[in-house]
Write a protein that holds these residues in place. Structure first.
Motif, PDB file in Angstrom:
ATOM      1  N   ARG A 243      -5.310   7.228  -3.254  1.00  0.00           N
ATOM      2  CA  ARG A 243      -5.352   6.563  -4.564  1.00  0.00           C
ATOM      3  C   ARG A 243      -6.774   6.165  -4.926  1.00  0.00           C
ATOM      4  O   ARG A 243      -7.216   6.390  -6.049  1.00  0.00           O
ATOM      5  N   SER A 244      -7.508   5.609  -3.986  1.00  0.00           N
ATOM      6  CA  SER A 244      -8.881   5.187  -4.294  1.00  0.00           C
ATOM      7  C   SER A 244      -9.775   6.393  -4.555  1.00  0.00           C
ATOM      8  O   SER A 244     -10.657   6.337  -5.416  1.00  0.00           O
ATOM      9  N   GLU A 245      -9.542   7.517  -3.852  1.00  0.00           N
ATOM     10  CA  GLU A 245     -10.320   8.728  -4.098  1.00  0.00           C
ATOM     11  C   GLU A 245     -10.063   9.286  -5.493  1.00  0.00           C
ATOM     12  O   GLU A 245     -10.931   9.926  -6.073  1.00  0.00           O
ATOM     13  N   GLN A 246      -8.888   9.060  -6.039  1.00  0.00           N
ATOM     14  CA  GLN A 246      -8.530   9.547  -7.369  1.00  0.00           C
ATOM     15  C   GLN A 246      -8.909   8.554  -8.466  1.00  0.00           C
ATOM     16  O   GLN A 246      -8.639   8.797  -9.639  1.00  0.00           O
ATOM     17  N   GLY A 247      -9.508   7.445  -8.079  1.00  0.00           N
ATOM     18  CA  GLY A 247      -9.906   6.450  -9.060  1.00  0.00           C
ATOM     19  C   GLY A 247      -8.772   5.556  -9.511  1.00  0.00           C
ATOM     20  O   GLY A 247      -8.901   4.845 -10.503  1.00  0.00           O
ATOM     21  N   LEU A 248      -7.657   5.608  -8.804  1.00  0.00           N
ATOM     22  CA  LEU A 248      -6.526   4.745  -9.128  1.00  0.00           C
ATOM     23  C   LEU A 248      -6.680   3.403  -8.445  1.00  0.00           C
ATOM     24  O   LEU A 248      -7.379   3.272  -7.438  1.00  0.00           O
ATOM     25  N   GLN A 249      -6.011   2.416  -8.972  1.00  0.00           N
ATOM     26  CA  GLN A 249      -6.078   1.081  -8.408  1.00  0.00           C
ATOM     27  C   GLN A 249      -5.489   1.089  -7.001  1.00  0.00           C
ATOM     28  O   GLN A 249      -4.416   1.645  -6.759  1.00  0.00           O
ATOM     29  N   SER A 250      -6.207   0.493  -6.084  1.00  0.00           N
ATOM     30  CA  SER A 250      -5.699   0.357  -4.719  1.00  0.00           C
ATOM     31  C   SER A 250      -6.283  -0.911  -4.130  1.00  0.00           C
ATOM     32  O   SER A 250      -7.335  -1.380  -4.541  1.00  0.00           O
ATOM     33  N   GLN A 251      -5.568  -1.454  -3.203  1.00  0.00           N
ATOM     34  CA  GLN A 251      -6.044  -2.651  -2.504  1.00  0.00           C
ATOM     35  C   GLN A 251      -5.510  -2.609  -1.087  1.00  0.00           C
ATOM     36  O   GLN A 251      -4.455  -2.032  -0.828  1.00  0.00           O
ATOM     37  N   PRO A 252      -6.247  -3.199  -0.168  1.00  0.00           N
ATOM     38  CA  PRO A 252      -5.757  -3.205   1.214  1.00  0.00           C
ATOM     39  C   PRO A 252      -4.411  -3.925   1.290  1.00  0.00           C
ATOM     40  O   PRO A 252      -4.214  -4.954   0.645  1.00  0.00           O
ATOM     41  N   PRO A 253      -3.475  -3.367   2.037  1.00  0.00           N
ATOM     42  CA  PRO A 253      -2.161  -4.008   2.131  1.00  0.00           C
ATOM     43  C   PRO A 253      -2.220  -5.274   2.975  1.00  0.00           C
ATOM     44  O   PRO A 253      -3.072  -5.423   3.842  1.00  0.00           O
ATOM     45  N   SER A 254      -1.313  -6.166   2.697  1.00  0.00           N
ATOM     46  CA  SER A 254      -1.160  -7.359   3.511  1.00  0.00           C
ATOM     47  C   SER A 254      -0.348  -6.964   4.742  1.00  0.00           C
ATOM     48  O   SER A 254       0.756  -6.437   4.612  1.00  0.00           O
ATOM     49  N   LEU A 255      -0.894  -7.180   5.891  1.00  0.00           N
ATOM     50  CA  LEU A 255      -0.219  -6.758   7.115  1.00  0.00           C
ATOM     51  C   LEU A 255       0.263  -7.955   7.934  1.00  0.00           C
ATOM     52  O   LEU A 255       0.166  -7.972   9.153  1.00  0.00           O
ATOM     53  N   HIS A 256       0.807  -8.952   7.250  1.00  0.00           N
ATOM     54  CA  HIS A 256       1.358 -10.099   7.958  1.00  0.00           C
ATOM     55  C   HIS A 256       2.598  -9.667   8.728  1.00  0.00           C
ATOM     56  O   HIS A 256       3.354  -8.815   8.283  1.00  0.00           O
ATOM     57  N   MET A 257       2.788 -10.250   9.889  1.00  0.00           N
ATOM     58  CA  MET A 257       3.950  -9.907  10.700  1.00  0.00           C
ATOM     59  C   MET A 257       4.651 -11.176  11.158  1.00  0.00           C
ATOM     60  O   MET A 257       4.026 -12.206  11.339  1.00  0.00           O
TER      61      MET A 257
ATOM     62  N   ILE B  18       2.986   2.083   8.282  1.00  0.00           N
ATOM     63  CA  ILE B  18       1.698   1.473   7.951  1.00  0.00           C
ATOM     64  C   ILE B  18       0.615   2.545   7.851  1.00  0.00           C
ATOM     65  O   ILE B  18      -0.219   2.517   6.935  1.00  0.00           O
ATOM     66  N   ALA B  19       0.626   3.509   8.771  1.00  0.00           N
ATOM     67  CA  ALA B  19      -0.360   4.593   8.729  1.00  0.00           C
ATOM     68  C   ALA B  19      -0.219   5.391   7.432  1.00  0.00           C
ATOM     69  O   ALA B  19      -1.218   5.721   6.779  1.00  0.00           O
ATOM     70  N   ALA B  20       1.009   5.683   7.030  1.00  0.00           N
ATOM     71  CA  ALA B  20       1.235   6.423   5.789  1.00  0.00           C
ATOM     72  C   ALA B  20       0.765   5.624   4.581  1.00  0.00           C
ATOM     73  O   ALA B  20       0.133   6.171   3.667  1.00  0.00           O
ATOM     74  N   LEU B  21       1.046   4.336   4.588  1.00  0.00           N
ATOM     75  CA  LEU B  21       0.614   3.469   3.497  1.00  0.00           C
ATOM     76  C   LEU B  21      -0.907   3.472   3.368  1.00  0.00           C
ATOM     77  O   LEU B  21      -1.455   3.568   2.270  1.00  0.00           O
ATOM     78  N   LEU B  22      -1.609   3.400   4.479  1.00  0.00           N
ATOM     79  CA  LEU B  22      -3.072   3.387   4.447  1.00  0.00           C
ATOM     80  C   LEU B  22      -3.636   4.724   3.969  1.00  0.00           C
ATOM     81  O   LEU B  22      -4.628   4.755   3.227  1.00  0.00           O
ATOM     82  N   LEU B  23      -3.013   5.829   4.375  1.00  0.00           N
ATOM     83  CA  LEU B  23      -3.474   7.138   3.910  1.00  0.00           C
ATOM     84  C   LEU B  23      -3.259   7.298   2.397  1.00  0.00           C
ATOM     85  O   LEU B  23      -4.145   7.795   1.691  1.00  0.00           O
ATOM     86  N   ILE B  24      -2.119   6.875   1.901  1.00  0.00           N
ATOM     87  CA  ILE B  24      -1.852   6.963   0.468  1.00  0.00           C
ATOM     88  C   ILE B  24      -2.805   6.062  -0.306  1.00  0.00           C
ATOM     89  O   ILE B  24      -3.312   6.435  -1.370  1.00  0.00           O
ATOM     90  N   ASP B  25      -3.106   4.889   0.238  1.00  0.00           N
ATOM     91  CA  ASP B  25      -4.059   3.993  -0.412  1.00  0.00           C
ATOM     92  C   ASP B  25      -5.437   4.659  -0.495  1.00  0.00           C
ATOM     93  O   ASP B  25      -6.121   4.545  -1.509  1.00  0.00           O
ATOM     94  N   ARG B  26      -5.828   5.366   0.553  1.00  0.00           N
ATOM     95  CA  ARG B  26      -7.111   6.080   0.536  1.00  0.00           C
ATOM     96  C   ARG B  26      -7.092   7.178  -0.533  1.00  0.00           C
ATOM     97  O   ARG B  26      -8.062   7.348  -1.274  1.00  0.00           O
TER      98      ARG B  26
END
Length: 77
Positions: free
Chosen positions: A52-66, A42-50
């Motif tokens: 992506r957003s810094e590069q102007g690529l599409q990103s959205q907060p992940p669904s963290l249902h458990m 999850i930490a890696a996913l959030l860092l990659i999402d950040r």
């Protein structure tokens, strides 16, 4: 077209404080390797999402249902 400044994934990982938190998790929580692995994922996913957003690529907060599964009385709630 000007490209956005690039942040190296390692630099973001080190500057975000995630490494210190994961090290603390390893030091203070004995066992539970699958849980620790999932937290690292999850930490890696959030860092990659950040990144992506810094590069102007599409990103959205992940669904963290458990879904907590297991035998009755094992502390899932």
């Amino acid at each position: 077209m000007d490209a956005a400044p690039q942040t190296h994934p390692r630099a973001l990982y080190e500057s975000s404080g995630v490494k210190a938190l994961l090290d603390q998790l390893d030091a203070e929580l004995i066992g539970l390797a699958p849980v620790k692995g999932r937290i690292r994922d999850i930490a890696a996913l959030l860092l990659i999402d950040r990144l992506r957003s810094e590069q102007g690529l599409q990103s959205q907060p992940p669904s963290l249902h458990m879904s907590f599964t297991g035998n009755p009385g094992t502390g899932k709630t």
